[in-house]
Design a protein around this motif. Structure first.
Motif, PDB file in Angstrom:
ATOM      1  N   ASP A 169      30.491  16.146 -12.259  1.00 57.32           N
ATOM      2  CA  ASP A 169      30.000  15.650 -13.543  1.00 57.32           C
ATOM      3  C   ASP A 169      29.397  14.252 -13.402  1.00 57.32           C
ATOM      4  OD1 ASP A 169      32.496  14.568 -12.985  1.00 57.32           O
ATOM      5  OD2 ASP A 169      33.102  14.456 -15.087  1.00 57.32           O
ATOM      6  N   GLU A 170      29.933  13.464 -12.467  1.00 59.05           N
ATOM      7  CA  GLU A 170      29.379  12.134 -12.217  1.00 59.05           C
ATOM      8  C   GLU A 170      28.036  12.230 -11.501  1.00 59.05           C
ATOM      9  OE1 GLU A 170      33.528   9.581 -11.700  1.00 59.05           O
ATOM     10  OE2 GLU A 170      32.788  10.768 -10.016  1.00 59.05           O
ATOM     11  N   LEU A 171      27.944  13.148 -10.532  1.00 59.95           N
ATOM     12  CA  LEU A 171      26.672  13.357  -9.839  1.00 59.95           C
ATOM     13  C   LEU A 171      25.598  13.840 -10.814  1.00 59.95           C
ATOM     14  CD1 LEU A 171      27.938  15.073  -6.559  1.00 59.95           C
ATOM     15  CD2 LEU A 171      26.916  12.796  -6.742  1.00 59.95           C
ATOM     16  N   LEU A 172      25.997  14.684 -11.766  1.00 59.68           N
ATOM     17  CA  LEU A 172      25.044  15.198 -12.745  1.00 59.68           C
ATOM     18  C   LEU A 172      24.528  14.070 -13.631  1.00 59.68           C
ATOM     19  CD1 LEU A 172      23.699  17.787 -13.724  1.00 59.68           C
ATOM     20  CD2 LEU A 172      25.610  18.117 -15.305  1.00 59.68           C
ATOM     21  N   LEU A 173      25.422  13.189 -14.039  1.00 60.18           N
ATOM     22  CA  LEU A 173      25.014  12.034 -14.845  1.00 60.18           C
ATOM     23  C   LEU A 173      24.093  11.129 -14.041  1.00 60.18           C
ATOM     24  CD1 LEU A 173      25.221  10.362 -17.421  1.00 60.18           C
ATOM     25  CD2 LEU A 173      27.309   9.318 -16.500  1.00 60.18           C
ATOM     26  N   MET A 174      24.414  10.938 -12.756  1.00 58.40           N
ATOM     27  CA  MET A 174      23.574  10.106 -11.895  1.00 58.40           C
ATOM     28  C   MET A 174      22.197  10.735 -11.702  1.00 58.40           C
ATOM     29  SD  MET A 174      26.562   9.167  -9.168  1.00 58.40           S
ATOM     30  CE  MET A 174      25.488   8.486  -7.904  1.00 58.40           C
ATOM     31  N   LEU A 175      22.154  12.066 -11.587  1.00 62.97           N
ATOM     32  CA  LEU A 175      20.874  12.757 -11.463  1.00 62.97           C
ATOM     33  C   LEU A 175      20.034  12.546 -12.720  1.00 62.97           C
ATOM     34  CD1 LEU A 175      18.956  14.715 -10.019  1.00 62.97           C
ATOM     35  CD2 LEU A 175      20.246  16.612 -11.048  1.00 62.97           C
ATOM     36  N   GLU A 176      20.678  12.631 -13.868  1.00 64.23           N
ATOM     37  CA  GLU A 176      19.968  12.421 -15.135  1.00 64.23           C
ATOM     38  C   GLU A 176      19.408  11.008 -15.205  1.00 64.23           C
ATOM     39  OE1 GLU A 176      20.703  13.771 -19.700  1.00 64.23           O
ATOM     40  OE2 GLU A 176      22.397  12.811 -18.685  1.00 64.23           O
ATOM     41  N   GLN A 177      20.210  10.034 -14.807  1.00 65.75           N
ATOM     42  CA  GLN A 177      19.753   8.646 -14.824  1.00 65.75           C
ATOM     43  C   GLN A 177      18.619   8.425 -13.822  1.00 65.75           C
ATOM     44  OE1 GLN A 177      23.408   6.512 -14.052  1.00 65.75           O
ATOM     45  NE2 GLN A 177      23.987   6.478 -16.219  1.00 65.75           N
ATOM     46  N   LEU A 178      18.730   9.081 -12.674  1.00 64.80           N
ATOM     47  CA  LEU A 178      17.699   8.957 -11.642  1.00 64.80           C
ATOM     48  C   LEU A 178      16.357   9.472 -12.140  1.00 64.80           C
ATOM     49  CD1 LEU A 178      16.789   8.434  -8.709  1.00 64.80           C
ATOM     50  CD2 LEU A 178      17.689  10.690  -8.116  1.00 64.80           C
ATOM     51  N   ILE A 179      16.372  10.649 -12.766  1.00 58.51           N
ATOM     52  CA  ILE A 179      15.132  11.233 -13.281  1.00 58.51           C
ATOM     53  C   ILE A 179      14.563  10.383 -14.412  1.00 58.51           C
ATOM     54  CG2 ILE A 179      14.176  13.229 -14.492  1.00 58.51           C
ATOM     55  CD1 ILE A 179      16.145  14.986 -12.948  1.00 58.51           C
ATOM     56  N   THR A 180      15.430   9.913 -15.290  1.00 57.44           N
ATOM     57  CA  THR A 180      14.983   9.077 -16.411  1.00 57.44           C
ATOM     58  C   THR A 180      14.341   7.797 -15.911  1.00 57.44           C
ATOM     59  OG1 THR A 180      16.712   9.959 -17.860  1.00 57.44           O
ATOM     60  CG2 THR A 180      15.720   7.838 -18.476  1.00 57.44           C
ATOM     61  N   LYS A 181      14.978   7.154 -14.932  1.00 55.41           N
ATOM     62  CA  LYS A 181      14.462   5.886 -14.409  1.00 55.41           C
ATOM     63  C   LYS A 181      13.178   6.100 -13.619  1.00 55.41           C
ATOM     64  CE  LYS A 181      15.812   1.886 -11.617  1.00 55.41           C
ATOM     65  NZ  LYS A 181      16.896   1.259 -10.813  1.00 55.41           N
ATOM     66  N   ARG A 182      13.152   7.142 -12.796  1.00 57.02           N
ATOM     67  CA  ARG A 182      11.983   7.384 -11.942  1.00 57.02           C
ATOM     68  C   ARG A 182      10.720   7.641 -12.760  1.00 57.02           C
ATOM     69  NH1 ARG A 182      11.747   9.775  -6.810  1.00 57.02           N
ATOM     70  NH2 ARG A 182      13.740   8.709  -6.463  1.00 57.02           N
ATOM     71  N   TYR A 183      10.873   8.356 -13.867  1.00 56.38           N
ATOM     72  CA  TYR A 183       9.701   8.738 -14.658  1.00 56.38           C
ATOM     73  C   TYR A 183       9.688   8.090 -16.044  1.00 56.38           C
ATOM     74  CZ  TYR A 183       9.308  12.233 -10.983  1.00 56.38           C
ATOM     75  OH  TYR A 183       9.190  12.858  -9.765  1.00 56.38           O
ATOM     76  N   SER A 184      10.444   7.013 -16.193  1.00 58.36           N
ATOM     77  CA  SER A 184      10.465   6.247 -17.451  1.00 58.36           C
ATOM     78  C   SER A 184      10.746   7.132 -18.657  1.00 58.36           C
ATOM     79  CB  SER A 184       9.128   5.509 -17.638  1.00 58.36           C
ATOM     80  OG  SER A 184       8.882   4.645 -16.551  1.00 58.36           O
ATOM     81  N   GLY A 185      11.605   8.134 -18.463  1.00 58.39           N
ATOM     82  CA  GLY A 185      12.015   8.994 -19.556  1.00 58.39           C
ATOM     83  C   GLY A 185      11.006  10.059 -19.952  1.00 58.39           C
ATOM     84  N   ARG A 186       9.927  10.219 -19.181  1.00 59.16           N
ATOM     85  CA  ARG A 186       8.868  11.161 -19.557  1.00 59.16           C
ATOM     86  C   ARG A 186       9.038  12.539 -18.926  1.00 59.16           C
ATOM     87  NH1 ARG A 186       3.487   8.863 -17.755  1.00 59.16           N
ATOM     88  NH2 ARG A 186       4.746   8.235 -15.948  1.00 59.16           N
ATOM     89  N   MET A 187       9.829  12.633 -17.861  1.00 55.76           N
ATOM     90  CA  MET A 187       9.981  13.905 -17.163  1.00 55.76           C
ATOM     91  C   MET A 187      10.868  14.866 -17.960  1.00 55.76           C
ATOM     92  SD  MET A 187       9.288  15.886 -14.604  1.00 55.76           S
ATOM     93  CE  MET A 187       8.621  14.884 -13.256  1.00 55.76           C
TER      94      MET A 187
END
Length: 355
Positions: A169-187
């Motif tokens: 569940d922590e890795l999943l949250l980190m993945l979500e944060q990674l995608i959000t940060k990488r694409y500025s929330g647009r992905m």
């Protein structure tokens, strides 16, 4: 109350330090006994080390925020002169921390310079109390041997902070944060990052938990890199077909790879293998292997645990029967399905089918 000179949680240890902010006598004692030298094990070490050093500076345990990051191997190669240079940099920066990852490399039996550096470090831990904090990090087993190597380490590094592997569940949250940060929330992500395909992604990663070398956040970065590569390959294929694709959308096949039952027939290596003359027993063995792979894919979609299997094989047969050719094609098929990083290999250890 945290136990002294043993493995403690990070929150427990930092709780002790936080209590000294309004107690100057305790703070003086903290500096004198060098309780701030710690050894850390496993996930997120470097990131937390930087915050830890800043935290100590905020409590005035350290006079400055200078931070040097290095490794045991690097220090061993540079010798005493190298660690002297790092210490000088921190002192000139007003004080701070020196973070040594994989510190156990200093105690290598085949590296005399490493032992010299370690002896020098032990003296500096005493001499630089209140100015420099030394943070040592590494894997559990190696760090235990490292502390056994020199009895002086235990007294100078009294606290060991154990970093647990990240849970799914922590890795999943980190993945979500990674995608959000990488694409500025647009992905956008098919079914959402927290959806089925995101959960499958981190479960696959999490199966390596507890094994030596499990990379936690670093492994998650590598996993997402593979997701990005699959998306790029898909967009390229669709572009050649004249299709208009959304580059800010991650689909199921980007996250967890293509359905093996569909993808295997599209690989050139699979076609070549099936076209080989004879070798029917070998071909059937390969088909059975990939039927299990297809079954596991469906089990994952049903959120069931996949059946454990190994792709290692031994090829047996007389010279000239096609072992090398089959081995290369088999490796390329695994690579095409995303089960290997690439199809390259060396003819050293063959893969078990009897011809």
């Amino acid at each position: 109350m945290c136990p002294s000179r043993t493995s403690v949680s990070i929150s427990c240890y930092l709780g002790i330090l936080a209590q000294v902010t309004s107690r100057s006598s305790t703070l003086t004692k903290l500096k004198k006994h060098s309780l701030t030298h710690v050894s850390w094990i496993f996930a997120g070490k470097t990131t937390v080390a930087r915050h830890y050093a800043k935290f100590l500076a905020s409590l005035q345990v350290l006079p400055g925020n200078a931070f040097i990051e290095t490794t045991g191997s690097s220090l061993a190669n540079d010798g005493v002169a190298g660690i002297k240079k790092h210490i000088k940099e921190v002192v000139n920066g007003g004080g701070g921390a020196i973070f040594v990852d994989e510190a156990y490399q200093l105690a290598s039996e085949h590296n005399f310079q490493g032992s010299q550096v370690l002896d020098f470090l032990l003296a500096e831990m005493e001499n630089r109390v209140g100015t420099i904090v030394f943070i040592l990090a590494g894997y559990n087993k190696q760090m235990e041997k490292f502390f056994e190597h020199n009895p002086g380490l235990t007294s100078r590094v009294p606290y060991r902070l154990q970093f647990a592997d990240y849970k799914d569940d922590e890795l999943l949250l980190m993945l979500e944060q990674l995608i959000t940060k990488r694409y500025s929330g647009r992905m956008k992500v098919e079914d959402g990052v927290q959806g089925l395909y995101g959960r499958i992604t981190v479960r696959r990663l999490g199966r390596g938990r507890g094994r030596e070398g499990f990379g936690n956040a670093r492994a998650l970065q590598n996993t997402f890199q593979k997701v990005s590569e699959r998306q790029a390959e898909r967009l390229s294929r669709e572009g050649k077909m004249g299709l208009r694709s959304d580059p800010l959308l991650l689909l199921k096949e980007d996250l967890i790879g293509p359905d093996p039952s569909q993808a295997i027939g599209q690989t050139a290596a699979w076609t070549k293998l099936q076209a080989l003359i004879g070798l029917e027993a070998v071909k059937e063995a390969v088909r059975n292997q990939f039927r299990l792979l297809e079954n596991n894919y469906q089990r994952e979609l049903q959120e069931k645990e996949p059946i454990q299997t190994s792709f290692n094989r031994v090829l047996l047969g007389s010279p000239g029967t096609g072992k090398t050719t089959v081995a290369k094609l088999y490796g390329q098929i695994l690579a095409d399905l995303g089960l290997l990083s690439n199809g390259e290999g060396e003819i050293i250890v063959p893969l078990f089918w009897r011809y």
